[in-house]
Design an enzyme around this catalytic site. Sequence first.
Site, mmCIF file in Angstrom:
data_model
loop_
_atom_site.group_PDB
_atom_site.id
_atom_site.type_symbol
_atom_site.label_atom_id
_atom_site.label_comp_id
_atom_site.label_asym_id
_atom_site.label_seq_id
_atom_site.Cartn_x
_atom_site.Cartn_y
_atom_site.Cartn_z
ATOM 1 N N GLU A 64 -3.474 -10.004 4.204
ATOM 2 C CA GLU A 64 -4.046 -10.019 5.453
ATOM 3 C C GLU A 64 -5.258 -10.459 5.902
ATOM 4 O OE1 GLU A 64 -3.304 -7.061 2.633
ATOM 5 O OE2 GLU A 64 -2.647 -4.716 3.913
ATOM 6 N N GLU A 80 0.634 -0.956 0.403
ATOM 7 C CA GLU A 80 0.402 -0.151 -0.010
ATOM 8 C C GLU A 80 0.902 1.212 -0.266
ATOM 9 O OE1 GLU A 80 -2.311 -1.220 3.413
ATOM 10 O OE2 GLU A 80 -3.636 -1.286 2.485
HETATM 11 N N1 CAA Z 1 4.951 -7.241 11.426
HETATM 12 C C1 CAA Z 1 6.639 -7.741 12.603
HETATM 13 N N2 CAA Z 1 7.031 -8.520 12.754
HETATM 14 C C2 CAA Z 1 7.466 -9.080 11.442
HETATM 15 C C3 CAA Z 1 6.826 -9.030 10.534
HETATM 16 C C4 CAA Z 1 5.585 -8.345 10.974
HETATM 17 N N3 CAA Z 1 4.494 -7.812 9.061
HETATM 18 N N4 CAA Z 1 6.736 -9.342 9.481
HETATM 19 C C5 CAA Z 1 8.376 -10.170 9.071
HETATM 20 N N5 CAA Z 1 8.246 -10.166 10.686
HETATM 21 C C6 CAA Z 1 9.853 -10.289 11.621
HETATM 22 C C7 CAA Z 1 9.426 -11.680 11.990
HETATM 23 O O1 CAA Z 1 8.832 -12.364 13.479
HETATM 24 C C8 CAA Z 1 10.500 -11.672 12.661
HETATM 25 O O2 CAA Z 1 11.348 -11.750 13.252
HETATM 26 P P1 CAA Z 1 11.918 -12.757 14.604
HETATM 27 O O3 CAA Z 1 12.959 -12.687 14.020
HETATM 28 O O4 CAA Z 1 12.087 -11.510 15.854
HETATM 29 O O5 CAA Z 1 11.042 -13.838 14.691
HETATM 30 C C9 CAA Z 1 11.808 -10.542 10.976
HETATM 31 O O6 CAA Z 1 10.632 -10.434 10.963
HETATM 32 C C10 CAA Z 1 11.865 -12.225 10.602
HETATM 33 O O7 CAA Z 1 10.433 -12.331 9.822
HETATM 34 P P2 CAA Z 1 10.783 -13.620 9.097
HETATM 35 O O8 CAA Z 1 11.435 -14.554 10.011
HETATM 36 O O9 CAA Z 1 9.550 -14.071 8.871
HETATM 37 O O10 CAA Z 1 11.443 -13.795 7.751
HETATM 38 P P3 CAA Z 1 11.280 -15.088 6.169
HETATM 39 O O11 CAA Z 1 12.340 -14.103 5.707
HETATM 40 O O12 CAA Z 1 11.040 -15.718 6.896
HETATM 41 O O13 CAA Z 1 9.753 -14.453 5.595
HETATM 42 C C11 CAA Z 1 7.941 -12.863 5.386
HETATM 43 C C12 CAA Z 1 8.999 -12.458 5.056
HETATM 44 C C13 CAA Z 1 7.280 -13.769 3.763
HETATM 45 C C14 CAA Z 1 7.358 -11.081 4.712
HETATM 46 C C15 CAA Z 1 7.604 -13.012 6.383
HETATM 47 O O14 CAA Z 1 8.170 -12.879 7.254
HETATM 48 C C16 CAA Z 1 5.753 -12.719 6.399
HETATM 49 O O15 CAA Z 1 5.188 -12.917 5.915
HETATM 50 N N6 CAA Z 1 5.858 -11.095 7.042
HETATM 51 C C17 CAA Z 1 3.666 -11.254 7.443
HETATM 52 C C18 CAA Z 1 3.437 -10.648 5.876
HETATM 53 C C19 CAA Z 1 1.920 -10.491 5.892
HETATM 54 O O16 CAA Z 1 1.615 -10.863 6.859
HETATM 55 N N7 CAA Z 1 1.946 -8.503 6.433
HETATM 56 C C20 CAA Z 1 0.792 -7.658 6.316
HETATM 57 C C21 CAA Z 1 0.734 -7.090 7.660
HETATM 58 S S1 CAA Z 1 -0.981 -6.910 8.302
HETATM 59 C C22 CAA Z 1 -0.850 -5.103 7.100
HETATM 60 O O17 CAA Z 1 -0.388 -4.873 6.618
HETATM 61 C C23 CAA Z 1 -1.483 -4.304 7.302
HETATM 62 C C24 CAA Z 1 -2.017 -2.518 7.168
HETATM 63 O O18 CAA Z 1 -0.563 -2.231 7.285
HETATM 64 C C25 CAA Z 1 -2.925 -2.156 7.573
#
Ligand code: CAA
Length: 260
Positions: A134, A114
């Site tokens: 999401e 976004e």
């Molecule tokens: N929020 C908080 N922490 C996050 C995060 C997020 N969106 N995305 C990643 N992190 C953190 C992980 O928890 C992890 O922390 P730790 O090392 O303490 O465990 C660190 O970042 C590294 O992440 P991964 O180990 O998961 O890294 P990866 O390379 O295996 O995966 C990824 C990368 C695919 C981006 C995965 O982290 C992921 O799926 N993240 C969430 C994506 C998501 O769902 N985003 C949408 C959020 S909702 C939103 O965006 C709404 C809004 O603002 C309006």
Amino acid sequence: MREFKNLIYQNEDNIGIITLNRPKVLNATNSELLKELAELLDEISGDDKVRALILTGGEKVFVAGGDIQFMSQAAPLEMEKFIALGHKVYDRIANFNKPVIAAIFGMALGGGCELALACDIRIAADNAKFGQPEINLGIIPGAGGTQRLSRVVGPGWANYLIMTGRIIKADLALKIGLVTEILPAGQLMTRARELALELAAKSPVAMRLAKSCINNGANSSLSSGLLYEQKVWALLFATEDQKEGMNAFLEKRKPEFKGK
Ligand code: CAA
């Protein structure tokens, strides 16, 4: 300019470069980061030397979305405040008085996709990935995704991305018009700077008003958008930049726009 905790700002030639910097959570956005971004944008908007802005997350990730840790236990009113701040900052970018280029490496997910959508031009590294995941968290895109995504890629692809929550690669993002260029990661910032310098050399006032017409048109009927364009077009003939641009063409030289 003060130091920011979650952002790095560089200013070179006529270009500003904002790098989001919360690497431990893949640049996930929280209120602190958004407030810093709002403050920095306010400062840059008043700096006439900066004529184009690049927004990037650095070479590993753009933004992995809103901070899920922060959101997971939040109450609705707290989230309303958070998302209102997100809208305020993203709208500030969309309506910024200088062109904004998103240079995207790695993941641009949820609020990250976004954020890229709020920028004027999106270019990506070949390792970039995009998505609105999401739905997999039991929520929906809340920082403009249900509106801006369909305006950029059309409702068909917006439905697909928002309803499946799937993450797509850079080549598909290019195909559907979510980005305009893909480059090898090692070349992306060079290209972003080149593009920013190209935009910085144009008339700042024409640039600002072109953006205003495009944004205004997205929120109005065709007839009122066309009327707005007509008035703005005529207004530009009151500027020195219009005279400089047309005289330079006739004199077969490069124009030097001053933003007046
Ligand atoms: N929020 C908080 N922490 C996050 C995060 C997020 N969106 N995305 C990643 N992190 C953190 C992980 O928890 C992890 O922390 P730790 O090392 O303490 O465990 C660190 O970042 C590294 O992440 P991964 O180990 O998961 O890294 P990866 O390379 O295996 O995966 C990824 C990368 C695919 C981006 C995965 O982290 C992921 O799926 N993240 C969430 C994506 C998501 O769902 N985003 C949408 C959020 S909702 C939103 O965006 C709404 C809004 O603002 C309006």
